[in-house]
Each structure stands twice: as structure tokens, then as C-alpha cells.
Motif scaffolding. Structure first.
Motif, PDB file in Angstrom:
ATOM      1  N   ASP A   1      48.187  36.527  31.765  1.00 28.18           N
ATOM      2  CA  ASP A   1      49.350  36.387  30.882  1.00 28.18           C
ATOM      3  C   ASP A   1      49.137  35.316  29.826  1.00 28.18           C
ATOM      4  OD1 ASP A   1      49.434  34.106  32.395  1.00 28.18           O
ATOM      5  OD2 ASP A   1      51.327  34.553  33.394  1.00 28.18           O
ATOM      6  N   GLY A   2      47.890  34.893  29.655  1.00 28.44           N
ATOM      7  CA  GLY A   2      47.593  33.859  28.675  1.00 28.44           C
ATOM      8  C   GLY A   2      47.640  32.462  29.254  1.00 28.44           C
ATOM      9  N   VAL A   3      48.300  32.304  30.404  1.00 27.21           N
ATOM     10  CA  VAL A   3      48.364  31.013  31.079  1.00 27.21           C
ATOM     11  C   VAL A   3      47.502  31.051  32.336  1.00 27.21           C
ATOM     12  CG1 VAL A   3      49.871  29.319  32.185  1.00 27.21           C
ATOM     13  CG2 VAL A   3      50.678  30.608  30.189  1.00 27.21           C
ATOM     14  N   THR A   4      47.706  32.103  33.143  1.00 22.22           N
ATOM     15  CA  THR A   4      46.869  32.323  34.323  1.00 22.22           C
ATOM     16  C   THR A   4      46.147  33.659  34.157  1.00 22.22           C
ATOM     17  OG1 THR A   4      48.710  33.371  35.494  1.00 22.22           O
ATOM     18  CG2 THR A   4      48.385  31.011  35.841  1.00 22.22           C
ATOM     19  N   GLU A   5      45.128  33.878  34.965  1.00 22.53           N
ATOM     20  CA  GLU A   5      44.359  35.116  34.861  1.00 22.53           C
ATOM     21  C   GLU A   5      43.725  35.434  36.210  1.00 22.53           C
ATOM     22  OE1 GLU A   5      41.231  34.560  32.015  1.00 22.53           O
ATOM     23  OE2 GLU A   5      40.937  32.491  32.596  1.00 22.53           O
ATOM     24  N   ASP A   6      42.830  36.402  36.217  1.00 25.63           N
ATOM     25  CA  ASP A   6      42.144  36.811  37.437  1.00 25.63           C
ATOM     26  C   ASP A   6      41.584  35.586  38.162  1.00 25.63           C
ATOM     27  OD1 ASP A   6      40.637  37.978  39.410  1.00 25.63           O
ATOM     28  OD2 ASP A   6      39.189  38.911  38.061  1.00 25.63           O
ATOM     29  N   GLY A   7      42.053  35.370  39.384  1.00 26.32           N
ATOM     30  CA  GLY A   7      41.630  34.197  40.142  1.00 26.32           C
ATOM     31  C   GLY A   7      40.297  34.359  40.841  1.00 26.32           C
ATOM     32  N   HIS A   8      39.717  35.579  40.787  1.00 25.65           N
ATOM     33  CA  HIS A   8      38.430  35.823  41.445  1.00 25.65           C
ATOM     34  C   HIS A   8      37.478  36.551  40.485  1.00 25.65           C
ATOM     35  CE1 HIS A   8      40.134  34.527  45.263  1.00 25.65           C
ATOM     36  NE2 HIS A   8      41.161  35.326  45.042  1.00 25.65           N
ATOM     37  N   PRO A   9      37.226  35.970  39.327  1.00 23.94           N
ATOM     38  CA  PRO A   9      36.341  36.638  38.373  1.00 23.94           C
ATOM     39  C   PRO A   9      34.933  36.786  38.948  1.00 23.94           C
ATOM     40  CG  PRO A   9      36.699  34.347  37.742  1.00 23.94           C
ATOM     41  CD  PRO A   9      37.641  34.631  38.875  1.00 23.94           C
ATOM     42  N   ASP A  10      34.333  37.903  38.631  1.00 25.88           N
ATOM     43  CA  ASP A  10      32.946  38.186  39.030  1.00 25.88           C
ATOM     44  C   ASP A  10      32.778  38.420  40.532  1.00 25.88           C
ATOM     45  OD1 ASP A  10      32.218  37.778  36.349  1.00 25.88           O
ATOM     46  OD2 ASP A  10      32.038  35.627  36.687  1.00 25.88           O
ATOM     47  N   LYS A  11      33.869  38.450  41.293  1.00 23.17           N
ATOM     48  CA  LYS A  11      33.761  38.736  42.727  1.00 23.17           C
ATOM     49  C   LYS A  11      33.970  40.235  42.970  1.00 23.17           C
ATOM     50  CE  LYS A  11      34.830  34.555  45.381  1.00 23.17           C
ATOM     51  NZ  LYS A  11      34.853  33.529  44.360  1.00 23.17           N
ATOM     52  N   THR A  12      33.296  40.735  43.997  1.00 27.15           N
ATOM     53  CA  THR A  12      33.504  42.116  44.430  1.00 27.15           C
ATOM     54  C   THR A  12      33.849  42.101  45.916  1.00 27.15           C
ATOM     55  OG1 THR A  12      31.131  42.372  44.893  1.00 27.15           O
ATOM     56  CG2 THR A  12      31.915  43.074  42.720  1.00 27.15           C
ATOM     57  N   PHE A  13      34.484  43.172  46.386  1.00 30.13           N
ATOM     58  CA  PHE A  13      35.002  43.188  47.744  1.00 30.13           C
ATOM     59  C   PHE A  13      34.716  44.537  48.409  1.00 30.13           C
ATOM     60  CE2 PHE A  13      37.675  40.598  44.982  1.00 30.13           C
ATOM     61  CZ  PHE A  13      37.565  39.355  45.603  1.00 30.13           C
ATOM     62  N   HIS A  14      34.612  44.499  49.739  1.00 32.20           N
ATOM     63  CA  HIS A  14      34.364  45.726  50.492  1.00 32.20           C
ATOM     64  C   HIS A  14      35.616  46.599  50.582  1.00 32.20           C
ATOM     65  CE1 HIS A  14      31.118  43.052  52.088  1.00 32.20           C
ATOM     66  NE2 HIS A  14      30.426  44.174  52.004  1.00 32.20           N
ATOM     67  N   TYR A  15      36.764  45.932  50.800  1.00 34.16           N
ATOM     68  CA  TYR A  15      38.018  46.660  50.954  1.00 34.16           C
ATOM     69  C   TYR A  15      39.085  46.004  50.088  1.00 34.16           C
ATOM     70  CZ  TYR A  15      35.701  48.511  55.102  1.00 34.16           C
ATOM     71  OH  TYR A  15      34.802  49.105  55.956  1.00 34.16           O
ATOM     72  N   MET A  16      39.943  46.844  49.497  1.00 26.71           N
ATOM     73  CA  MET A  16      41.037  46.332  48.681  1.00 26.71           C
ATOM     74  C   MET A  16      42.298  47.130  48.983  1.00 26.71           C
ATOM     75  SD  MET A  16      39.009  45.757  45.069  1.00 26.71           S
ATOM     76  CE  MET A  16      37.571  46.800  45.359  1.00 26.71           C
TER      77      MET A  16
END
Length: 723
Positions: free
Chosen positions: A280-295
């Protein structure tokens, strides 16, 4: 939900009612949620409190202070924990009550005495400002006293983490209801999460290998229900599994509750990021460049994404498919599919690419199934997922399943590591009749999934059989219905074809049609001037234009009032008339005259342009939805842009579309043709249509007999009233 859990929820809610006066019901959450967390931590730490304080004094006596002191204290106080949890203040709830005059300052000191991870939880609640308000309103002592009662023993030995999850979720639900929270933030019932867990982990046999390490992520974590249920589901069957839980949440209260749950379970809490996942211009994706097995996720649906619009559109434009939102963006009034795009960007590489792959389970309402025109919208998002062979299954759930909405919802299962027998296929499951009525409604929630429903829907998914049947409740009785269908990926694609028909016009220089010329912009512009500085020049141009208008009107009135059914013939007459009068006929004026003097006429000759091509009639233009050819290969050779070039696609679908035209259109309008240059690709998933079963209406005699019976009953009741 267990009876003792329900009693605890009711007891806490009764305490909340003691806030009435200084607080409105919608504000109770500001006190009750942090107090519930605080009481649980107090119950956990109370048994070792005295030993901790002695250790604290020893370390201070050795001269330790600051970070060194807390590091040593964490090592001693939390020797059986990986993540420190302790409180160095001398207070417990009971000791706070022993000093009523200083209870507010002591409570603040108590909170400041927590180890940093716990202290940050209360900072997120912004609880200190409420302490001051409670104290001034003479409610602080009363609330702490109520929480200290034996009925509110929140130690994990008395209330398990599983049950505590229910407690928090039900409190949040009730407080949301009182506050009339955003309708799109649909709180996910535990049985829905359990179904999602059963589905997403079905078929993953390696998950139950002792010592296996897996990551689980929820980009809309809330209070952490999906993460907790997933963890419970896996560890029940594989206690030696190493699970890392990740998430992100933008609501401070929910974020704090989620982190408190993980902290109590001695799991890393920094994996739960705070902020707006989309940005939103103030906060953003808190896990950039991370990938996960299950979502897993239940993103808000039916909610505008205007706060994120600037950020999301910038990423879409600048990064395209190198970012999260390459295929396109949904309508501004529903951003649910943006979260699915976000999760897709966090999939591990597929096995074919040397990776482990990922699986996703996400809850949507019906809009993502069909909303969006062909092009960079929800349609392109569906196209991207299906043409990449990531869409695994969609399960339609019953209505009235969620607390604050009665609508139907759908679980999407998405994976880039489908097993061989599911590749190129999509399974649709109708679970709309798999439910039982609740004894007591909770908001809009009147239905629930029982264990037998979860097991049957999981079995349908695992069996992967086309036309598999179930016995479901229909009209008060049990009937066998098809509940599972298997489709090829291409079955959900279609071609949006523009069908044209020729323009046919007649022309007549009648008084009525000549009058229409005053509605034509080009004709009106004759009597205007762009000269503003010289008024005399301006007036002269206007007068000259008005004179030209009058000459044209007079010239048209002199034409014979003949009906021409051929535009070329009428143009010859018009050109000749203007030539004889030595009057210029600029192209814009000629077009205005032809527009004014013409009317559509199915008996008229077809209009053609200067190249001899037939001109289409925009008013007769139609759209046809043509299924993709059965033998076409995905992905289709066409881009995702708004005006994507379809030249590579056309050779593959041209004859197929022409066959459709000959079969479905030409028998009714024999002069139609397809403008292939405008053909577009769309995708939709009409799940309800695929499971629709026609039920013939009752016989008229039966309906008539029923009406007559009702009439007799009404007359009998009226007779009793009047006598």
C-alpha cells in the motif's frame, strides 16, 4: 466446539459487558483481546515466577545489564524453549490486585517486564492507552479481578492451543459483529480450514516421512487459524516433521494474537510479518524472494483494492510477468484474485524444473470463477493458471457456512506439481449439499461441515473419478447425485467472436431527415470560429458559416424527395447537385449529410467502402462465445495484453469458428460473417452449470389442487374469526 471452550468464551464475553459505559460494545475488543492474551501468558509464567526473579537478582548482582542481562536471563529462564518467554516484573494478576491504588502503573510495569517478543505483542494491541482509560473509568481493577477468577484459567494444561484458537476466533468474530466490520473480511470457520488441510495434504505421501522439512504460508493470516490447523493435521500423523509457519497480516490485533499463539507454542514469531501483503506504499510483501511448499488463504473478497491500486498497478506495468501481477488485474471492487497471483509468485520451482513444487488452497466467492472480459482481467488470470496446468480442483461449498455472509464459497486447489494422472485435467466437486444444520446460528452461519462431509469431499478429491456420485440431502430426502466431474484444461477456454452483418441504408431528402442535419456535429461546426482575440474576425467567420449552412439546407430541399436504396446512387445525385450549385462538399460535411438523410433498411443494397469491402452495421454487431477446438494445444499462442496480437492463433481456430458460424448463425442470418481480427480468448469456470440437474415443474393439476386446499383452509380460518 467443546462445552468447556464455549463456557470460557461466554465467561469472557460476560466480563466484556462490564465495560459498558466507558466503552461502546464495538470498542470492547480493545480491552478484551489483549487482556485474554495477557491472562494466558500470566497463567503460563506464574509457576516459575519466584525462581525467575531470584535468577534475575543473581544476574544483576553479577553486574549484567541491558542486552547481556536479557540474553543470560533468556538462557536460564527459557532453558526448555527455543524462543524466550519470561517476565522480570514482580507482578502477577493476583499481586496486581493487592495494590489497587497503583494498579494502572503496576500493570504497565508488568507488561514492560516481558521479554521483547511478548512485549511487542502488547505494543501492537496499543494496550497502554486503554489501561489509562480503564483506570480513569474505575474499571481496571474490576476487569483484572474478573480475569483472575478460577473460571479463567488459561494455562495450556487447562485450555489447549487448539481450543485457545477457537476462543480467540470466536471472540474476534463476536467483536467484529458488534463493530459491523468490513463484510469482505470473512472469518474462516475451523471446519472449512480442516477441509482445506485435508485436501491440500492429500496425496503427499512424502509429507509423512520422519524428519521431513516443509514450509507453510498464509498471506492473509488473521489470527493464524490456517497455520495452526495445518500444523496440527501434519504433526498428528508425523510428529517428527519439521514445519516452519509463515504469514502476513495487516490488522494489528489479529497479528498480535497470531504471534502470541506461536510464542506460546515456542515457534518463531518473526515469520509472521505485519503489513499489507499486496503493498500500500507504506507496507509491502513481508517475505520477498521466499517460496513455500504449501500456501493457504481466505483473502477478503468483494472488497475494493483502491488503497493498493497505485502500488499494484505500478508493479504490473513495470515488472509484468517478472513480478506478481503479470497476467492482468481484477476489477477494482474485488481484489481477491490478487492474493492468488501473489501466492503463485511464491511457488517453488516445479519438479520438471528441478524443484519440489508447491500446493495452494484458497477460498473465494463465485466472482473469480467467471468475472472479467477476455483480456487483462480475471479472465486472463484464469487463463494463465489453467494454461500453465496449475489449476487442480475447485470444490463448491454450501451456503450459510461463514459467520458474516451467507453466500456460496469455493475452495481452489492450485499446484505446479500435479501427479501424472491429474496433468492436463481439472476436477470440479459439488459439495454444496454436504452440510448439516446447526442447532444455533452464529451470525449468518447456519450450516456446518461435519467430519463425514470433510471425509467424503476429501475422498472425492483423492479418488479423482469422473461422474462419481454421493448421496446428498435434497428436498428433505437423500438422493444420489453426481458430485465429481473431470475436465480437460481446454474445456474452460473460449473464443469471443465478433459476428458482423452488412450495413444497409436507404436515403431520402425529406424535410424530416433534413432537420436531423442540425444534430450533426460537423454541420454545426460550420458556424463556429476559433478566433478569440479579434471579435470582428470571429463574427465574420460565424456569419459565413451560417450562410453556408443555409445554402446546404436549401440545396438539399431542391433534391427530389425520392427514396434511394443504394448509397452509391444517392452519392452520385448528391455530388452532382453540389457541383451544379458550385458548392464545396468537404468529406466531414458529406458524411454528416449521409448520416442525417439515411435510415437502416433490410431491403437496401449493401454499403461498401472505397476499397470495395462490405461495411459492417455496428447496430447489428453481435458476440458469439465459441468453445476452443477439441484438438488445440495449450498454452495458446497469444499474449496477455489488452490488444494482444492474435495472428498466430487465427490459423488454429479459423476453420473451427467458420464451422460454428455455418452451424449456429447462418441458418438464421445468412449475410453474417466473422471479423477474425477481433477474436479474443477468454476463460471461465461455470461450476454450477456443470452440476445443474433439470427438475420438471409439478403438474398443473397438482398445483391447482394445492391452491384449492389452501383456499378452503383460509376460508375456514376466516369463518372462525367472524363467528
Amino acid at each position: 466446539m467443546a462445552a468447556n471452550t464455549t463456557n470460557l468464551i461466554n465467561f469472557v464475553f460476560d466480563i466484556a459487558n462490564k465495560l459498558r459505559g466507558p466503552y461502546l460494545p464495538a470498542q470492547y475488543r480493545k480491552v478484551m483481546l489483549p487482556m485474554t492474551v495477557l491472562r494466558r501468558l500470566d497463567c503460563i509464567l506464574a509457576p516459575g515466577k519466584e525462581a525467575l526473579l531470584k535468577e534475575y537478582d543473581k544476574l544483576q548482582a553479577k553486574g549484567l545489564e541491558g542486552k547481556a542481562l536479557h540474553k543470560a536471563l533468556a538462557r536460564k529462564a527459557s532453558k526448555d524453549r527455543k524462543h524466550p518467554l519470561y517476565n522480570i516484573s514482580p507482578y502477577t494478576f493476583e499481586k496486581l490486585l493487592a495494590d489497587p491504588d497503583n494498579i494502572a502503573s503496576n500493570l504497565v510495569s508488568y507488561i514492560h517486564g516481558f521479554s521483547k517478543p511478548a512485549r511487542e505483542i502488547f505494543e501492537a494491541f496499543e494496550f497502554e492507552s486503554e489501561i489509562e482509560k480503564l483506570d480513569k473509568a474505575n474499571r481496571l481493577y474490576l476487569i483484572i479481578q474478573e480475569f483472575t477468577r478460577p473460571e479463567v484459567n488459561l494455562h495450556p494444561a487447562q485450555v489447549s492451543n487448539h481450543d485457545m484458537g477457537y476462543v480467540f476466533e470466536e471472540l474476534v468474530r463476536k467483536f467484529n459483529e458488534q463493530a459491523n466490520q468490513e463484510a469482505g473480511d470473512h472469518f474462516t470457520p475451523r471446519e472449512v480450514i480442516q477441509l482445506m488441510a485435508h485436501l491440500i495434504y492429500t496425496g503427499d505421501e512424502e509429507l509423512y516421512t520422519p524428519g521431513i522439512a516443509r514450509t507453510i504460508y498464509d498471506p492473509t493470516a488473521g489470527t493464524g487459524g490456517m497455520l495452526s490447523v495445518s500444523e496440527e493435521y501434519i504433526t498428528e500423523q508425523n510428529p517428527q516433521a519439521h514445519l516452519e509457519l509463515f504469514g502476513q497480516e495487516y490488522n494489528g490485533e489479529s497479528w498480535a494474537i497470531c504471534r502470541s499463539d506461536l510464542l506460546i507454542k515456542d515457534e518463531p514469531i518473526d515469520n509472521i510479518a505485519f503489513g499489507d501483503t499486496l503493498g500500500d506504499g507504506v507496507t509491502e510483501d513481508g517475505h520477498p524472494d521466499k517460496t513455500f511448499h504449501y500456501m493457504l488463504a481466505n483473502p477478503p473478497f468483494g472488497v475494493e483494492w483502491k488503497p493498493q491500486e497505485k502500488f499494484v498497478k505500478k508493479e504490473h506495468k513495470q515488472l509484468g510477468f517478472h513480478g506478481r501481477f503479470g497476467p492482468g488485474l481484477p476489477r477494482i471492487n474485488d481484489g481477491a484474485t490478487l492474493f492468488l497471483l501473489h501466492m503463485l509468485s511464491k511457488m517453488k520451482p516445479a519438479p520438471e524444473q528441478g524443484g519440489e513444487g508447491s500446493k495452494i488452497a484458497v477460498v473465494f466467492n463465485g466472482s473469480p470463477l467467471f468475472n472479467g472480459e477476455p483480456g487483462p482481467s480475471e479472465s486472463n488470470i484464469r487463463r494463465w493458471i489453467i494454461e500453465n496446468d496449475w489449476l487442480d480442483a475447485i470444490i463448491a461449498l454450501p451456503d450459510q457456512l461463514f459467520y458474516n455472509t451467507g453466500i456460496y464459497t469455493y475452495i481452489w486447489l492450485v499446484s505446479n506439481r500435479k501427479p501424472a494422472h491429474r496433468k492436463g485435467k481439472v476436477q470440479l466437486i459439488d459439495g454444496t449439499r454436504h452440510y448439516q444444520k446447526m442447532q444455533k446460528s452464529l451470525g449468518n452461519k447456519r450450516n456446518k461441515l461435519g467430519d463425514q462431509h470433510i471425509e467424503e469431499l476429501t475422498r472425492l478429491y483423492g479418488d479423482f473419478k469422473d461422474s462419481a456420485t454421493c448421496k446428498v440431502g435434497l428436498n428433505g430426502k437423500r438422493e444420489k447425485r453426481i458430485c465429481s466431474k473431470i475436465f480437460d484444461n481446454r474445456d474452460f477456454g473460449y473464443l469471443k467472436v465478433i459476428v458482423e452483418r452488412p450495413l444497409r441504408l436507404n436515403f431520402q431528402s425529406s424535410a424530416e431527415r433534413i432537420q436531423r442535419l442540425w444534430e450533426e456535429k460537423a454541420f454545426l461546426n460550420l458556424a463556429t470560429s476559433k478566433k478569440r482575440k479579434n471579435q470582428a474576425e470571429h463574427d465574420r467567420e460565424v456569419q459565413e458559416g451560417e450562410a453556408t449552412q443555409q445554402r446546404i439546407i436549401a440545396l438539399l430541399k431542391k433534391l427530389r424527395n425520392t427514396l434511394y436504396q443504394d448509397r452509391t446512387e444517392f452519392e452520385d445525385v448528391l455530388n452532382a447537385a453540389f457541383k451544379r450549385a458550385d458548392e464545396k462538399l468537404p468529406a466531414p460535411i458529406k458524411k454528416a449529410i449521409l448520416n442525417a438523410l439515411s435510415e437502416r433498411d433490410p431491403e437496401a443494397a449493401i454499403c461498401v467502402n472505397s476499397k470495395g469491402d462490405i461495411e459492417p452495421d455496428s447496430e447489428l454487431r453481435d458476440t458469439e462465445i465459441v468453445p476452443l477446438p477439441a484438438d488445440i494445444t495449450l498454452p495458446l499462442p497469444m499474449g496477455y495484453d489488452k490488444d494482444a496480437d492474435n495472428s498466430e492463433l487465427l490459423p488454429l481456430v479459423h476453420d473451427h469458428c467458420e464451422d460454428y458460424l455455418a452451424r449456429e448463425v447462418l441458418p438464421f442470418v445468412d449475410d453474417a460473417w466473422i471479423d477474425h481480427s477481433k477474436t479474443k480468448v477468454g476463460y471461465e469456470i461455470p461450476i454450477n452449470r456443470h452440476f445443474y440437474v433439470y427438475e420438471p415443474p409439478r403438474a398443473l393439476a397438482e398445483i391447482e389442487s394445492e391452491i384449492q386446499g389452501l383456499e378452503k383452509d383460509i376460508l375456514a380460518m376466516l369463518k372462525k374469526v367472524t363467528t
